[in-house]
Write an enzyme that holds these catalytic residues in place. Structure first.
Site, PDB file in Angstrom:
ATOM      1  CB  CYS A   2      12.948  -1.025  10.342  1.00  9.87           C
ATOM      2  SG  CYS A   2      13.652   0.130   9.156  1.00  9.87           S
TER       3      CYS A   2
ATOM      4  CB  CYS B 252      10.795  -1.581   7.315  1.00 13.23           C
ATOM      5  SG  CYS B 252      12.575  -1.838   7.185  1.00 13.23           S
TER       6      CYS B 252
END
Length: 332
Positions: free
Chosen positions: A66, A69
């Site tokens: 991600c 993230c």
């Protein structure tokens, strides 16, 4: 002379190689002497997640692939370094390695942040920046956020079942990747395998349920079973008798109704006959009364006077007018 030069050249090359190897060894020892910076973010798994139920925590759910993230990793590390000052513990959960925890918290977007205070969970929807996280804790902004209570709480029985489902799905996904990536099996073969495994597992679970029901259901003794059969037969016979009685009662009631209707018809006929006889009697009595009145009137007339209905000479008074007799004129 030539051999001496070659020997000195080899010796020089050997010395240079030894010096380079020594330099690399010294550099490696220096790097090893410098300790790596230890991360204060605690990885949370299915085995230690219950630590979140005590004290104050901030959790981050992420995935290695991600990008969002990865952008908040440095901010989250800084927030964890100041965790002692803020009196808060900081943790992170890899949803790829721990699908059960992502199902327990019902994580649908990444990254996802949660605040926990003495077992009460709240969803943090702000940016993952250190300043915002610090103000969220210091100013106690979490008090204005509605907590996850009831079946939505990660500690509830419902979310425990959700965690089990997510963990099973994660294991199936890993197994599918093992078949298709590691072993090189076609994807449709993997799907067929999972379909057959699901059918076999369902049949096995049905068999287990049947066995459990048979074990817990106590069989009746033989004499009780015979009595139960006899009671069933007697009940069936009793119900059959009741049905016959009901049918007989219906037939009797129908016969009585037919008889009553016939009797009523006969009575009506008799009443009609009596009425006709009464009318005839009335007519006869009326005729006889008229005859008697006429006879009385004739008896009361003086002698020599002809009746009103008859004229002299036997002719009726209906066609010719009455003529007074000569005797009556002389008398007058």
């Amino acid at each position: 002379m030539v051999g001496g030069r070659r020997g000195t050249l080899l010796a020089a090359l050997l010395a240079a190689w030894v010096a380079a190897a020594a330099a690399e060894a010294e550099a490696g020892s220096e790097q090893a002497a410098v300790p790596e910076e230890r991360s204060l973010v605690r990885p949370m798994t299915a085995s230690n997640w219950t630590l979140v139920l005590e004290g104050e925590w901030m959790l981050k759910f992420y995935a290695p692939w991600c990008p969002s993230c990865q952008q908040t990793d440095s901010e989250w590390e800084t927030f964890a370094k100041n965790g002692e000052i803020l009196q808060i513990s900081v943790g992170k959960v890899d949803v790829i390695q721990e699908p059960g925890l992502s199902g327990r918290f019902f994580v649908t977007t990444l990254p996802a942040f949660f605040h926990a205070k003495d077992g009460i969970f709240r969803r943090y929807r702000g940016p993952g920046i250190y300043e915002d996280l610090q103000n969220y804790i210091l100013e106690k902004k979490w008090q204005s956020v509605e907590p996850l209570t009831g079946w939505k709480s990660p500690a509830s029985l419902t979310m425990s079942g959700m965690a089990g489902l997510f963990s099973i799905s994660g294991k199936i996904w890993h197994l599918h990747n093992y078949f298709t990536v590691t072993l090189g099996v076609p994807a449709w073969c993997s799907y067929v395998f999972f379909i057959i495994a699901t059918l076999i597992f369902g049949l096995f679970m049905g068999l287990v349920l049947v066995v459990i029901s048979e074990c817990f259901s106590m069989p009746l003794p033989r004499h009780l079973s015979e009595r139960s059969e006899q009671s069933l037969q007697s009940e069936e016979a009793h119900t059959a008798e009741q049905l016959q009685d009901v049918e007989e009662e219906k037939d009797d009631s129908n016969e009585e109704e037919n008889k009553d209707s016939l009797v009523d018809d006969e009575e009506e006929k008799e009443d009609l006959g009596e009425e006709d006889e009464a009318e005839e009697d009335e007519e006869d009595s009326a005729v006889t009364g008229r005859d008697e009145e006429r006879s009385d009137a004739l008896d009361q007339r003086p002698p020599g006077e002809a009746p009103e209905d008859e004229a002299p000479g036997g002719e009726t008074g209906d066609n010719t007018p009455e003529q007074p007799s000569q005797d009556t004129e002389k008398q007058t």
